[in-house]
Design a protein around this motif. Structure first.
Motif, PDB file in Angstrom:
ATOM      1  N   VAL A  29       0.862  -1.176   0.000  1.00  0.00           N
ATOM      2  CA  VAL A  29       0.000   0.000   0.000  1.00  0.00           C
ATOM      3  C   VAL A  29       0.900   1.228   0.000  1.00  0.00           C
ATOM      4  N   TYR A  30       0.407   2.313  -0.592  1.00  0.00           N
ATOM      5  CA  TYR A  30       1.215   3.526  -0.661  1.00  0.00           C
ATOM      6  C   TYR A  30       0.336   4.763  -0.667  1.00  0.00           C
ATOM      7  N   SER A  31       0.972   5.894  -0.441  1.00  0.00           N
ATOM      8  CA  SER A  31       0.336   7.190  -0.534  1.00  0.00           C
ATOM      9  C   SER A  31       1.316   8.119  -1.233  1.00  0.00           C
ATOM     10  N   GLY A  32       0.802   9.109  -1.919  1.00  0.00           N
ATOM     11  CA  GLY A  32       1.699  10.034  -2.600  1.00  0.00           C
ATOM     12  C   GLY A  32       0.977  10.939  -3.564  1.00  0.00           C
ATOM     13  N   GLU A  35      -1.559   9.709  -6.894  1.00  0.00           N
ATOM     14  CA  GLU A  35      -2.531   8.910  -6.150  1.00  0.00           C
ATOM     15  C   GLU A  35      -2.365   9.154  -4.653  1.00  0.00           C
ATOM     16  N   TRP A  36      -3.450   9.509  -3.986  1.00  0.00           N
ATOM     17  CA  TRP A  36      -3.395   9.747  -2.546  1.00  0.00           C
ATOM     18  C   TRP A  36      -3.333   8.449  -1.777  1.00  0.00           C
ATOM     19  N   LEU A  37      -4.014   7.418  -2.288  1.00  0.00           N
ATOM     20  CA  LEU A  37      -4.037   6.127  -1.631  1.00  0.00           C
ATOM     21  C   LEU A  37      -4.068   5.055  -2.708  1.00  0.00           C
ATOM     22  N   GLY A  51      -4.552   3.587  -7.822  1.00  0.00           N
ATOM     23  CA  GLY A  51      -5.141   4.224  -6.656  1.00  0.00           C
ATOM     24  C   GLY A  51      -6.077   5.350  -6.995  1.00  0.00           C
ATOM     25  N   SER A  53      -7.237   9.500  -6.389  1.00  0.00           N
ATOM     26  CA  SER A  53      -6.692  10.830  -6.136  1.00  0.00           C
ATOM     27  C   SER A  53      -7.844  11.772  -5.835  1.00  0.00           C
ATOM     28  N   ARG A 145       5.986   8.809  -3.674  1.00  0.00           N
ATOM     29  CA  ARG A 145       5.370   7.648  -3.042  1.00  0.00           C
ATOM     30  C   ARG A 145       6.066   7.349  -1.731  1.00  0.00           C
ATOM     31  N   GLY A 147       5.441   4.075   1.147  1.00  0.00           N
ATOM     32  CA  GLY A 147       4.588   2.916   1.321  1.00  0.00           C
ATOM     33  C   GLY A 147       5.221   1.799   2.099  1.00  0.00           C
TER      34      GLY A 147
END
Length: 151
Positions: A29-32, A35-37, A51, A53, A145, A147
């Protein structure tokens, strides 16, 4: 508008097909940005992710060209890596929307904890931002990113 709907459905199918890899080795899983999630699947040097946004969906395919270890103690592993990839997505907000393509280079750091089955990573991405919308164009693009990868 019909083209945006077709592109939206195509992007959604790509993201949903990434979900099928969720139980495989290398799920994360990642955030950035953009894409927020998101979720990802990594196998050897190839990584697929998708993901949500602010007002749309995005997906990417990245190829890790090389990974170099950085010596650390305590049985933990630290390494840096670089690669290249391409991202794509769409957005729809109020009465506007569009589709983007993001070919990019990436540079990151991964930290694997000793005795665990996961690692943390962070990376930056730089490339071109190709916007296919009413007033589309080409410009500078970036992404980030952070994650967790479960191995």
């Amino acid at each position: 508008m019909k083209k945006i709907k077709i592109l939206a459905v195509s992007a959604m199918l790509f993201v949903l097909s990434s979900l099928g890899f969720a139980q495989s080795d290398g799920f994360g899983v990642y955030s950035g940005i953009p894409e927020w999630l998101g979720i990802q699947y990594q196998s050897n040097s190839l990584r697929f992710g998708g993901g949500i946004s602010f007002a749309g969906l995005g997906a990417s395919a990245d190829f890790i060209l090389a990974e170099m270890p950085i010596p650390v103690g305590g049985g933990n592993e630290l390494s840096w890596y670089y690669g290249a990839g391409v991202g794509a997505g769409f957005w729809a907000f109020l009465s506007t929307g569009g589709f983007y393509i993001f070919p990019h280079a990436l540079l990151g750091v991964e930290y694997r904890l000793a005795g665990t089955t996961f690692s943390f990573y962070g990376e930056g991405q730089l490339g071109a931002s190709i916007v296919l919308a009413g007033g589309g164009g080409v410009g500078f693009g970036y992404g980030t990113r952070v994650g967790v990868i479960f191995r």
